[in-house]
Enzyme design. Sequence first.
Site, mmCIF file in Angstrom:
data_model
loop_
_atom_site.group_PDB
_atom_site.id
_atom_site.type_symbol
_atom_site.label_atom_id
_atom_site.label_comp_id
_atom_site.label_asym_id
_atom_site.label_seq_id
_atom_site.Cartn_x
_atom_site.Cartn_y
_atom_site.Cartn_z
ATOM 1 C CG HIS A 110 -2.997 -58.872 -19.055
ATOM 2 N ND1 HIS A 110 -2.282 -58.302 -17.864
ATOM 3 C CD2 HIS A 110 -2.392 -59.981 -19.294
ATOM 4 C CE1 HIS A 110 -1.437 -59.225 -17.478
ATOM 5 N NE2 HIS A 110 -1.469 -60.334 -18.047
ATOM 6 C CG HIS A 134 0.704 -64.190 -12.197
ATOM 7 N ND1 HIS A 134 -0.607 -63.844 -12.091
ATOM 8 C CD2 HIS A 134 1.256 -64.332 -13.648
ATOM 9 C CE1 HIS A 134 -0.812 -63.597 -13.488
ATOM 10 N NE2 HIS A 134 0.130 -63.993 -14.314
ATOM 11 C CE LYS A 191 0.421 -59.619 -14.306
ATOM 12 N NZ LYS A 191 0.827 -60.747 -13.599
#
Length: 453
Positions: A85, A329, A331
Amino acid sequence: MHVDKQKDTRPVFRLTEIISPKEDIEFAIVSAFCWNFAWMYQMFDHKTAVIAVDHNPRGEASIKAILPNWIRTTPFLRGGFGCMHMKFMLLFYKTGRLRIVVSTANLIEYDWRDIENTVWVQDIPKLPSPVAADPKQENFASAMVRVLHGVNVAPALANLLSNDHPNLPLQRIEHLRTHWDWSKVKAALVPSIAGKHEGWPKVILSGHTCLMKSLQDMGGKTPPDKELVLECQGSSVGNYSTQWLNEFYCSARGVSAQTWLDEKKARRAKLPFPPIRILFPTARYVRESVLGEAGGGTMFCRRNQWAGKNFPRELFHQMKSKRGRVLMHSKMVLGTFRDKRGGLDRHARSAARSDSEDEDDAGADSGEKDKRLVGWVYVGSHNFTPSAWGTLSGSAFNPTLNITNYELGVVLPLHSQEEIDRVACWERPPEKYVSGRDEPWIQSESAAFVEEG
């Protein structure tokens, strides 16, 4: 492109500006979970050698030439579980400088056009001549070396060097530590490397325990007279238990994993929830966003999670972008210190300098030791989940950290309320979900994502 122009007053990065000027880039190592290779190929000069780190759904380590001068590499995942990721770039310029990019965005048009993401960028000058690196010293460069080995870059680099690109500016991954000047980097690199990490010091080189060590080193340990408040913002919800939330909170306070593991398991399982605010969009907010429900394809929460008997629904807060009705989106984890009696931290209000240095400032840069931190911020690929940050087990004498995903981010110190307000990409303070009214966005329950039979 969907932001409110009246609210969107701060400078933003375009991908074409980050990968610029493209004709000056000699070599690149680029990583993402989702790729549009044809689109990204146009971002680079076609003569530039590129290593593309990608996710393999089967979890197999592999390298393969996919385009002229491009090699795709994938790392190993135990049993095919988890994901690669990480979202980062290392751009090596012909002048010798190295651009480091740590991002929350995938390398597809949608992430850079339709939703909000966050990027950290810093240019690193090349040293006039190589210097020796202490193999025991841990810093940004040594962490990046471990990351590149972890995601299978070494065989891809060897392949390029032995074929059409023998003169790349990076001949060995370890040269990152000896050939570039990292002295101006104030951020700490926080990776998660998928796998089982056993014993000291391995457990503090990855996951939330690496975050703990980074905070200790930068003077970000929560002061004894303060309480840490976390705002954890992301695009995916995890399987939360009071034990894991307190485990993460322990590391976020800069407290050693030894302290946590010394507690009896029965007591750990019964602790109350720590002061954590989990930020995730409500179903209503997604419906009222610019793209509506169709824009919620990168936000993940399951009904069985939300409905779980011990799920911490009371910790959930609204996630609203400062830039209007655009979905996020990004983080981030924002950690701020407040007085234990519940009042606002006077240091955060005034950014006053500390009159003395206490043990919590140990390890901070000499230029920052006289300025007490009011908090810190993490930004990167980690969602606020056990899969991303890891789960501790074992004993204080022999700890084990299990991590499912490959993740990467940076943590930065914050010295004033102004810095806190500037770095947070959401409206603060976040609004708490109203019981009976607010529920999280659950993609599988939306007509926009129902699969046609």
